[in-house]
Every structure is written in structure tokens, then in C-alpha cells.
Enzyme design. Structure first.
Site, PDB file in Angstrom:
ATOM      1  N   CYS A  63       0.812  -1.224   0.000  1.00  0.00           N
ATOM      2  CA  CYS A  63       0.000   0.000   0.000  1.00  0.00           C
ATOM      3  C   CYS A  63       0.843   1.270   0.000  1.00  0.00           C
ATOM      4  O   CYS A  63       0.588   2.196  -0.772  1.00  0.00           O
ATOM      5  CB  CYS A  63      -0.982  -0.002   1.161  1.00  0.00           C
ATOM      6  SG  CYS A  63      -0.222   0.086   2.793  1.00  0.00           S
ATOM      7  N   HIS A 116      -2.053   1.412   6.993  1.00  0.00           N
ATOM      8  CA  HIS A 116      -2.524   1.290   5.609  1.00  0.00           C
ATOM      9  C   HIS A 116      -2.791   2.678   5.039  1.00  0.00           C
ATOM     10  O   HIS A 116      -3.232   3.575   5.761  1.00  0.00           O
ATOM     11  CB  HIS A 116      -3.802   0.445   5.556  1.00  0.00           C
ATOM     12  CG  HIS A 116      -4.178   0.029   4.183  1.00  0.00           C
ATOM     13  ND1 HIS A 116      -3.516  -0.960   3.499  1.00  0.00           N
ATOM     14  CD2 HIS A 116      -5.146   0.477   3.354  1.00  0.00           C
ATOM     15  CE1 HIS A 116      -4.067  -1.117   2.301  1.00  0.00           C
ATOM     16  NE2 HIS A 116      -5.058  -0.249   2.191  1.00  0.00           N
ATOM     17  N   HIS A 132      -5.194   1.398  -3.781  1.00  0.00           N
ATOM     18  CA  HIS A 132      -4.341   0.902  -2.703  1.00  0.00           C
ATOM     19  C   HIS A 132      -4.008  -0.552  -2.996  1.00  0.00           C
ATOM     20  O   HIS A 132      -4.509  -1.129  -3.968  1.00  0.00           O
ATOM     21  CB  HIS A 132      -5.031   1.051  -1.344  1.00  0.00           C
ATOM     22  CG  HIS A 132      -6.321   0.292  -1.227  1.00  0.00           C
ATOM     23  ND1 HIS A 132      -6.565  -0.607  -0.239  1.00  0.00           N
ATOM     24  CD2 HIS A 132      -7.450   0.294  -1.997  1.00  0.00           C
ATOM     25  CE1 HIS A 132      -7.772  -1.120  -0.379  1.00  0.00           C
ATOM     26  NE2 HIS A 132      -8.333  -0.588  -1.444  1.00  0.00           N
TER      27      HIS A 132
END
Length: 160
Positions: A63, A116, A132
Site C-alpha cells: 500500500c 494502511h 491501494h
């Protein structure tokens, strides 16, 4: 028979000349892409690439790797790890999120820190979509309105 063929040829010529018009189609040039558009386009090039922890190439991407590479393509330097990226830029509310902004998430119950990141590709009437990399599906585009991402969301930042 020759008369019929002759009449058909004449008729087709007349019809084709009638259908042509003097409409001029101008060759409209597209406006040059903004830096943000180029960054998002770069990230989207990796759509479908499999997940690899620490990855920053077509053979595997994580990510923060996709965000790092996309911004780096336009000479915007960010930290390599999502929790460090979250310390950069200006925090913004979700109703001000635009294409090119970053979304940060806490997806682990064990750790209480950001782990993330996603890059906003669009915000149309509050429907926020972001690119992502997930460990299960690789590089994808998701919606912040999905229950999982809405629950894990921590903050949004504007880098540019």
C-alpha cells in the site's frame, strides 16, 4: 441492364455528395494533465499487480509502495512507510478530500497505529474512491463507503 447500372452509379454519387456537409471538426487539444492527475494515473498503472510486502515494482506492490512510487514519479518525496506518510501534509476533513489526497487506516486490532494508506482517485458527491494494495487482492480501487474501510479510516491528508 447497362442503364440500370449507370443510374445506380449516378444515384450513389448524388447521394454521397448530398450527405457530405461543410461541418468542420476542430481538433480540440486536451488540456495538459496536472501533477495530481499524473500521480493518480501512475498509481492506476499498477492496478492488478499482486501484493508484496515492501514491494515497489510490477512484480509486487504494497500500500505505501504504490503511494511512494506514484508521488515519486512527479518528484514529490514521501516517506516509504504509511505511518510516516501520515505525519506529512495537512490533515483535512472527508468533505474536503480531493483527487490526489491520502487516506490513512488502522486495519489491525492488535496495533493501535496507522498501517494502511490509499490514494484518492475521485470524490464525486461524497463517494470517495481510492487506489491501494491489499494482501488478498493486490492493487485495486475501493470505495470509502465500504463497511470495512469506513470502520478502519483514521484520517485524510493533503500533500499537494
Amino acid at each position: 441492364m447497362k442503364k440500370i447500372v449507370f443510374l445506380m452509379v449516378v444515384f450513389s454519387l448524388v447521394m454521397s455528395s448530398c450527405s457530405s456537409s461543410k461541418t468542420v471538426v476542430k481538433n480540440k487539444k486536451k488540456p495538459p494533465l496536472s501533477k495530481v492527475d499524473k500521480i493518480v494515473a501512475e498509481a492506476l498503472k499498477y492496478k492488478g499487480v499482486r501484493y508484496r510486502f515492501g514491494g515497489t515494482t510490477r512484480s509486487g506492490m504494497d500500500c505505501s509502495g504504490i503511494v511512494f512510487v506514484a508521488f515519486g514519479s512527479e518528484k514529490v518525496h514521501l516517506p516509504r512507510v504509511s505511518r510516516d506518510m501520515a505525519k506529512k501534509g495537512q490533515k483535512i476533513s472527508l468533505n474536503k478530500v480531493k483527487k490526489g489526497d491520502l487516506l490513512f487506516f488502522r486495519t489491525s486490532n492488535r496495533r493501535r497505529r496507522i498501517n494502511h494508506v490509499g490514494l484518492v482517485v475521485s470524490n464525486i458527491k461524497g463517494h470517495i474512491r481510492f487506489v491501494h494494495a491489499t494482501s488478498s487482492k493486490g492493487v485495486i480501487v475501493s470505495s470509502l463507503s465500504e463497511k470495512y474501510w469506513k470502520k478502519a479510516f483514521v484520517k485524510a491528508t493533503k500533500i499537494m
